[in-house]
Design a protein around this motif. Structure first.
Motif, mmCIF file in Angstrom:
data_model
loop_
_atom_site.group_PDB
_atom_site.id
_atom_site.type_symbol
_atom_site.label_atom_id
_atom_site.label_comp_id
_atom_site.label_asym_id
_atom_site.label_seq_id
_atom_site.Cartn_x
_atom_site.Cartn_y
_atom_site.Cartn_z
ATOM 1 N N MET A 403 -35.361 45.378 -7.076
ATOM 2 C CA MET A 403 -35.134 46.243 -5.916
ATOM 3 C C MET A 403 -36.474 46.848 -5.515
ATOM 4 N N PRO A 404 -37.113 46.300 -4.484
ATOM 5 C CA PRO A 404 -38.451 46.772 -4.104
ATOM 6 C C PRO A 404 -38.385 48.042 -3.266
ATOM 7 N N SER A 405 -39.465 48.761 -3.268
ATOM 8 C CA SER A 405 -39.581 49.941 -2.405
ATOM 9 C C SER A 405 -40.115 49.572 -1.031
ATOM 10 N N GLN A 406 -40.668 48.340 -0.903
ATOM 11 C CA GLN A 406 -41.200 47.856 0.370
ATOM 12 C C GLN A 406 -40.311 46.736 0.895
ATOM 13 N N MET A 410 -41.732 39.731 -1.712
ATOM 14 C CA MET A 410 -41.278 38.347 -1.864
ATOM 15 C C MET A 410 -40.318 38.169 -3.047
ATOM 16 N N TYR A 411 -40.281 39.141 -3.954
ATOM 17 C CA TYR A 411 -39.429 39.041 -5.130
ATOM 18 C C TYR A 411 -38.096 39.774 -4.959
ATOM 19 N N ALA A 412 -37.824 40.264 -3.773
ATOM 20 C CA ALA A 412 -36.608 41.055 -3.548
ATOM 21 C C ALA A 412 -35.356 40.255 -3.904
ATOM 22 N N ASN A 413 -34.456 40.902 -4.636
ATOM 23 C CA ASN A 413 -33.147 40.358 -5.014
ATOM 24 C C ASN A 413 -33.221 39.183 -5.988
ATOM 25 N N LEU A 414 -34.398 38.946 -6.591
ATOM 26 C CA LEU A 414 -34.487 37.915 -7.615
ATOM 27 C C LEU A 414 -34.034 38.486 -8.955
ATOM 28 N N THR A 415 -33.509 37.597 -9.816
ATOM 29 C CA THR A 415 -33.062 38.036 -11.132
ATOM 30 C C THR A 415 -34.255 38.446 -11.984
ATOM 31 N N CYS A 416 -34.089 39.530 -12.749
ATOM 32 C CA CYS A 416 -35.187 40.022 -13.572
ATOM 33 C C CYS A 416 -34.660 40.472 -14.926
ATOM 34 N N ASN A 417 -35.594 40.706 -15.855
ATOM 35 C CA ASN A 417 -35.279 41.188 -17.195
ATOM 36 C C ASN A 417 -35.864 42.582 -17.348
ATOM 37 N N PRO A 418 -35.039 43.620 -17.533
ATOM 38 C CA PRO A 418 -35.581 44.984 -17.582
ATOM 39 C C PRO A 418 -36.518 45.224 -18.757
ATOM 40 N N GLU A 419 -36.383 44.422 -19.838
ATOM 41 C CA GLU A 419 -37.238 44.636 -21.002
ATOM 42 C C GLU A 419 -38.663 44.159 -20.765
ATOM 43 N N THR A 420 -38.818 43.118 -19.953
ATOM 44 C CA THR A 420 -40.162 42.570 -19.707
ATOM 45 C C THR A 420 -40.644 42.824 -18.283
ATOM 46 N N ILE A 426 -44.695 41.261 -11.001
ATOM 47 C CA ILE A 426 -43.933 41.766 -9.860
ATOM 48 C C ILE A 426 -44.355 43.191 -9.513
ATOM 49 N N THR A 427 -44.595 44.020 -10.549
ATOM 50 C CA THR A 427 -44.963 45.415 -10.288
ATOM 51 C C THR A 427 -46.323 45.534 -9.608
ATOM 52 N N LYS A 428 -47.164 44.515 -9.794
ATOM 53 C CA LYS A 428 -48.472 44.542 -9.139
ATOM 54 C C LYS A 428 -48.375 44.067 -7.694
ATOM 55 N N VAL A 429 -47.581 43.018 -7.474
ATOM 56 C CA VAL A 429 -47.431 42.493 -6.108
ATOM 57 C C VAL A 429 -46.605 43.440 -5.248
ATOM 58 N N CYS A 430 -45.544 44.019 -5.851
ATOM 59 C CA CYS A 430 -44.653 44.937 -5.122
ATOM 60 C C CYS A 430 -44.646 46.289 -5.844
ATOM 61 N N PRO A 431 -45.635 47.147 -5.581
ATOM 62 C CA PRO A 431 -45.686 48.454 -6.257
ATOM 63 C C PRO A 431 -44.420 49.267 -5.965
ATOM 64 N N GLY A 432 -43.929 49.934 -6.997
ATOM 65 C CA GLY A 432 -42.746 50.770 -6.840
ATOM 66 C C GLY A 432 -41.433 50.042 -7.000
ATOM 67 N N SER A 433 -41.457 48.715 -7.161
ATOM 68 C CA SER A 433 -40.208 47.965 -7.333
ATOM 69 C C SER A 433 -39.633 48.215 -8.724
ATOM 70 N N GLN A 434 -38.310 48.065 -8.847
ATOM 71 C CA GLN A 434 -37.627 48.327 -10.102
ATOM 72 C C GLN A 434 -36.646 47.206 -10.407
#
Length: 716
Positions: A403-406, A410-420, A426-434
């Motif tokens: 869930m990006p803040s911007q 490009m990674y919006a709504n992609l599956t992710c792993n909260p542990e890694t 992703i955090t570098k390309v889309c700052p503030g995303s979670q």
């Protein structure tokens, strides 16, 4: 049983029938029928148990019971950090498009478990300003922030970027364990805490209607919840009296059936004229109310003008309501009277069949309690299906999405792993995303075929329900056939006819009953799928598709009715002769076709008379409940509980009374159908001579127009 000597009898349809001239009741030396279907049925039941086990292993009903926060943790679950935090809070509810998004936990904003909903308007910047002079502002606001965050002086822009705290909070109240804005309509204006506008964290003025649009339909849902709570309170206050009302209905039904045993003719004619009198009284009462209210100016408002009201008493103050009641009752009265005028002779025939049925039930009283067995089996089937459906629906692992803040990430709504996630690029390309929890699912073959498994669950459920009904029909048919074919009644009726018939049906004819039930279950499943498609296409513009779907629904509805009718008569023939399903269905069909006029008499007129009996019992008990719950009985006024809506226990008692009466009268209907088929067989087998006497009663034989039962000269 004596050796069978097959002699032909005349037949207008199909091949000539072959009868056993010594036949005097249901065949006992039977063999198993439709063995392959029986084996398949057993395998399906074992598979159904396996499906329930797999669903139980993978499913987790807590996913349905408890809301889930952005980290995949259950709110309010005991033994966790959220044990005392049972309500889900949305950081920015303005991002939520509709209530369905909220309920499905797919709103693109941080979701947090909290102990209670906020009760005031506030923004993070306002909190920072007041925090400098009063620490309590932060202590209140921090309970809606992420656990562990304790830096009220952090810059607002950074807090919003990292979503450490909500940008604002609004007065809310819990609904479905989720915090929704506390909407209240005052003088036609939508408000939240008496405000129509508020300021967000950036100082911009926002309208309450924006909250309403973000949570579209929540006000109606909240009203529905409020009504639901009042209904629950009414049930809690009146359950004791509801049970008494249902017990009264059971006693009245039993008394009614016992009276039918001795005064069937008088009682059935009494039912007819009592229903006519009750409907006529209803017409007169509606007319009186309509005339009285017509003179009041305030009663001229139409039903459409006031819309839906939870207090039904409001509708009773409108003249239009009583006009609708009067017209409806007048049409009902006219239909009943016209049916009696044109079908008076057939009503006499139906009454004769009911008289014979009352005698059969009088000799085999245990049949009246068999619906309890059917009810218990249906309860087990429904419970197992519901539990399996819930576990299947809750199968799956927690799926997390970026869930990006911007908006242009490009990674919006992609599956992710909260542990890694924090170590990824992703955090570098889309700052503030979670990496936030989205829903429960999975990519395994089991998870991909959840929908197919739900359809299988539904199909087997329908199969089991129809098999339970078929077992009851076959059991009752065997018991009543034992009565009909007894030469001397009741001396020749075998001992324990109901238990014997049940044992025969289970031991020899499980396959045949499963075969007929499967055919009906498949048709019912197709109807359910068509209803689902029709619901999905309601907004479609393709008129031809809607027309075709409507035609298919109509055709399959008719097909289901025909199959139910044929199955019912096939089960009767199975109970009597012990043949397989197809043979029994064919013989029942040809037998009915040879007596098609009598079938028309029996099928509708008898059902109509029994329906009037159900209406009379339900109406009488309902009228008594109405007088009780509206304090119209002076003797026990003090015992009446205080209710929000008196119609809640009233409708429950009335509907429950009808279902109880239906359970008893369904035995009567099965008895009449069985006796009718046996009667038709009797006419084809026997001729009234001493060697082949009729086994029907003299009254039934006389009223069906076959003359007396004087022995005929036997033909050489």
């Amino acid at each position: 049983m004596a050796r069978k000597t097959e002699i032909p009898s005349s037949s207008y349809y199909g091949e000539p029938r072959k009868f056993d001239p010594t036949f005097r009741g249901p065949v006992h030396n039977r063999s198993c029928t439709d063995v392959l279907c029986c084996v398949a049925f057993v395998i399906v039941i074992l598979g159904y148990i396996a499906l329930g086990t797999v669903a139980w292993i993978h499913g987790d009903p807590r996913k349905v019971v408890y809301p889930t926060d952005s980290y995949g943790q259950f709110c309010g679950q005991k033994g966790t950090n959220n044990a005392k935090k049972a309500i889900l809070f949305y950081f920015n509810i303005l991002k939520c498009a509709s209530p369905s998004v909220l309920i499905n936990l797919q709103c693109p904003t941080t979701q947090l478990c909290v102990p209670k909903c906020p009760d005031r308007f506030a923004t993070y910047s306002e909190m920072q300003y007041h925090h400098r002079s009063n620490k309590s502002y932060w202590e209140y606001y921090r309970q809606f922030c992420k656990p562990g965050f304790d830096n009220p002086n952090k810059a607002v822009s950074q807090v919003l970027r990292d979503e450490d705290c909500p940008s604002m909070i609004v007065p809310s109240r819990p609904f479905l364990q989720r915090c929704f804005p506390d909407f209240i309509t005052r003088n036609g204006t939508l408000t939240v805490a008496n405000r129509t506008a508020f300021k967000d964290v950036l100082g911009e003025t926002r309208s309450v209607t924006e909250l309403r649009d973000a949570a579209n339909g929540i006000t109606s849902l909240l009203d529905a919840k409020e009504v639901g709570m009042k209904i629950f309170e009414d049930y809690a206050s009146s359950w004791y009296w509801i049970l008494i009302g249902l017990l009264v209905a059971m006693v009245v039904s039993l008394i009614f059936i016992l009276l039918l045993r001795f005064t069937a003719g008088f009682l059935l004619w009494f039912i007819i004229f009592a229903v006519i009198a009750l409907v006529a009284y209803g017409i007169w009462h509606c007319y009186e109310e309509f005339v009285a209210l017509k003179e009041k100016p305030s009663a001229d408002v139409t039903i459409s003008d006031i819309g839906f009201q939870t207090d039904f008493h409001v509708y009773l103050q409108l003249s239009q309501t009583w006009l609708v009641f009067m017209i409806s009752l007048s049409v009902t009265e006219a239909v009943i009277i016209l049916m009696l005028i044109f079908l008076r002779n057939r009503v006499r025939i139906a009454i004769a069949l009911l008289k014979e049925g009352s005698k059969a039930i009088g000799y085999i009283m245990s049949t009246l309690f068999y619906p309890i067995v059917t009810f218990l089996l249906l309860a087990v089937s429904i419970s197992y299906w519901a539990v399996t459906a819930v576990f299947l629906a809750s199968s799956g692992d927690a799926i997390y999405k970026v869930m990006p803040s911007q908006p242009n990430c490009m990674y919006a709504n992609l599956t992710c792993n909260p542990e890694t996630f924090n170590k990824s690029n992703i955090t570098k390309v889309c700052p503030g995303s979670q990496c936030m929890f989205a829903f429960y699912g999975g990519e395994s073959p089991y998870h991909r075929y959840i929908f197919i498994l739900q359809l299988c669950n539904l199909l087997v459920f329908l199969w089991l329900v129809n098999f339970t009904i078929a077992l009851g029909q076959c059991t009752l048919a065997g018991a009543f056939a034992s009565y009909y074919w007894a030469l001397k009644k009741p001396a020749d009726i075998p001992p324990c006819p109901l238990f014997s018939s049940f044992s025969r049906a289970i031991r020899y004819h499980t396959g045949s009953l499963a075969f007929g039930s499967l055919i009906l279950a498949v048709v019912q499943l197709i109807r359910i799928v068509l209803e689902y498609l029709d619901h999905k296409l309601k907004g479609a513009q393709n008129t031809f598709a809607r027309f075709l779907l409507c035609c298919l629904k109509c055709c399959f509805w008719c097909l289901e009715r025909v199959i139910k009718f044929m199955n019912r008569n096939a089960y009767i023939m199975i109970a009597i002769y012990g043949k397989n399903f197809c043979t029994s269905a064919r013989e029942a069909f040809f037998l009915l076709m040879r007596n098609v006029v009598r079938v028309a008499v029996l099928d509708k007129v008898t059902d109509f008379l029994l329906f009037l009996g159900k209406v009379l019992i339900a109406g009488s008990v309902g009228a008594l409940a109405f007088l009780f719950f509206t304090h119209k009985i002076p003797v026990i006024q003090e015992e009446v509980p205080s209710l929000n809506y008196y119609w809640v226990p009233l409708l429950t008692v009335t509907l429950g009374s009808y279902l109880i009466a239906h359970g008893f009268f369904s035995v009567y209907a099965m008895c009449v159908d069985t006796l009718f088929l046996c009667f038709c067989e009797d006419l084809e087998r026997n001729d009234g001579t001493p060697g082949k006497p009729f086994l029907m009663s003299p009254g039934l034989h006389r009223i069906l127009g076959k003359g007396d039962q004087s022995p005929k000269k036997s033909k050489g």
